[in-house]
Design an enzyme around this catalytic site. Structure first.
Site, PDB file in Angstrom:
ATOM      1  N   SER A   1       7.776 -14.551   2.891  1.00  0.00           N
ATOM      2  CA  SER A   1       6.976 -13.409   2.374  1.00  0.00           C
ATOM      3  C   SER A   1       5.905 -13.000   3.397  1.00  0.00           C
ATOM      4  O   SER A   1       6.126 -13.371   4.436  1.00  0.00           O
ATOM      5  CB  SER A   1       6.626 -13.894   0.973  1.00  0.00           C
ATOM      6  N   ASN A   2       5.133 -12.225   2.815  1.00  0.00           N
ATOM      7  CA  ASN A   2       4.084 -11.951   3.653  1.00  0.00           C
ATOM      8  C   ASN A   2       2.857 -11.774   2.839  1.00  0.00           C
ATOM      9  O   ASN A   2       2.658 -12.115   1.633  1.00  0.00           O
ATOM     10  CB  ASN A   2       4.298 -10.530   4.131  1.00  0.00           C
TER      11      ASN A   2
END
Ligand code: PMT
Length: 402
Positions: free
Chosen positions: A209-210
């Site tokens: 993810s980020n």
């Protein structure tokens, strides 16, 4: 004199921050508003009614009946008189009453009788403000449509440091002026906003993810809502609190889910804003069980995800407007302009992941907005709520509306 002729009820409750209500009263009066103050009796321990009566140029009300004349203070009339009801500071006690419909003083009775919009500026100590019962009460009053003037961070009366300070009077004045200035210039428009990160599963417990928090997308959604639009939010997993009553809300996890949810809505939309930080790649295989660690190194084979903005750009209808974001770390303007063309955006909002206070997580951002003719705006570093307003102002100027 931005508030000329506006009638404002100011509720003051028992909190050390009550001293700030004197400055707030002065600022509102100086801006042209008529201010009627209602105090809870516990507020008397922190500031005198005489101070607030003098600054507001009106008697302060706190009881259901005047002690000397025994005349009734008509809370229904007060509630109908006002264009806006601000409660600043709002204590945990009064918040609890508002959330649960309790009515044991003039302030809570007026709250229940008021037909005008209500703004609430809580002031509490660090752990009080984070307590689940306070969070639940805040969630409840927001679901009634009340507007939160969220507590600010800094040093607290207890000596602790963190979120809980009543919003500074100058900031409240700015919110009030903005509230009365708002035009409903997106009335009747349907808007799709993608926001937050996506999570691409590796196994049942891990993902790629980020750092997107969803703050930028939510600020844009709120601005559209305030300016009259019907907002459809397709959001990855975020921790920001979203008032479910304000939007059509679609919670997704992966890029594929975000694409499927957005595709279903796309053809009915007038405007689409792609604020999400969508993962460009995801694991080719999702392990059915938790991947066990062993002594060797490990590689993960990734496949390219669908580009949501690019795909939906291909089926853009005349009159539909697409706004993209670009989060860059180098050759920023070149990359942003390339994305504007490639993804058929009408506008692109460039933010830099390298700039202090901008991009992921922050409450502020600095953006440059481009259309095909070049740069329209460099916002400087400002709150994300103000960035959102600037983006809407640029959307309004786009040729598709003219
Ligand atoms: O959520 P916050 O913490 O407030 O942070 C805000 C933000 C930094 C996430 C936001 O301002 C932002 O820049 N969002 C876009 C980030 C991004 O993914 O940019 P990009 O340059 O990789 O993508 C370009 C555009 O294509 C974006 O509009 C993106 O939503 C879209 N895209 C990208 C990849 C993909 N697979 N599908 C897409 O739709």
């Amino acid at each position: 004199m931005n508030l000329q002729g506006k009638r404002i009820l100011l509720g003051v409750t028992g909190s050390i921050a009550a001293y700030k209500s004197a400055l707030l009263t002065r600022l509102l009066i100086k801006s042209g508003a008529e201010v009627q103050i209602i105090m809870s009796t516990s507020a008397f321990d922190f500031i005198t009614p005489l101070t607030l009566a003098t600054l507001s140029k009106r008697p302060v009300f706190s009881a259901f009946a005047d002690q000397t004349t025994r005349e009734w203070t008509n809370h229904v009339e007060l509630g109908l008189w006002a264009d806006l009801f601000i409660v600043a500071p709002l204590s945990a006690n009064t918040l609890g009453k508002f959330a649960n419909g309790l009515c044991d003083n003039l302030l809570s009775a007026t709250y229940l009788s008021a037909r005008c919009p209500v703004m609430l500026a809580p002031a509490m100590d660090l752990d009080m403000y984070q307590h689940p019962s306070v969070r639940e009460n805040l969630r409840k009053v927001l679901s009634f449509g009340n507007i939160l003037l969220d507590a600010e961070s800094g040093e607290l009366a207890s000596g602790l440091s963190g979120q809980g300070r009543m919003m500074e009077p100058e900031h409240i004045l700015a919110q009030v002026e903005k509230f009365f200035r708002k035009k409903k210039d997106f009335q009747g428009k349907k808007v799709l906003i993608t926001m937050g990160p996506t999570q691409e599963a590796l196994d049942p417990v891990r993902f790629i993810s980020n750092h997107s928090s969803g703050k930028m997308g939510l600020a844009i959604a709120k601005s559209f809502k305030e300016r009259g639009a019907e907002v459809f939010l397709v959001s990855g997993p975020v921790s920001v609190s979203i008032n479910p009553g304000d939007f059509h809300f679609f919670m997704v996890r992966s890029a594929d889910e975000m694409y499927e949810a957005s595709k279903k809505l796309h053809s009915q939309m007038d405007i689409c804003v792609f604020a999400a930080a969508v993962a460009d790649y995801s694991p080719v295989e999702i392990a059915p069980e938790k991947i066990k660690k062993n002594d060797s190194e490990m590689s993960i084979l990734l496949k390219k995800n669908v580009d949501i903005a690019l795909e939906l750009g291909k089926s853009k209808k005349p009159g539909q407007l697409h706004v993209g974001f670009a989060l860059e770390t180098e050759s920023e303007e070149i990359h942003a302009k390339a994305k504007l063309d490639k993804k058929s955006f009408d506008l692109i909002v460039l933010n830099s992941a390298r700039e202090e206070g901008a991009g992921f997580q922050h409450d502020t951002n600095r953006v440059k907005i481009f259309d095909r003719d070049g740069m329209k705006i460099d916002s400087g570093l400002i709150p994300k709520s103000e960035v959102a307003d600037l983006i809407l102002d640029e959307i309004k100027k786009a040729p598709v509306w003219i």
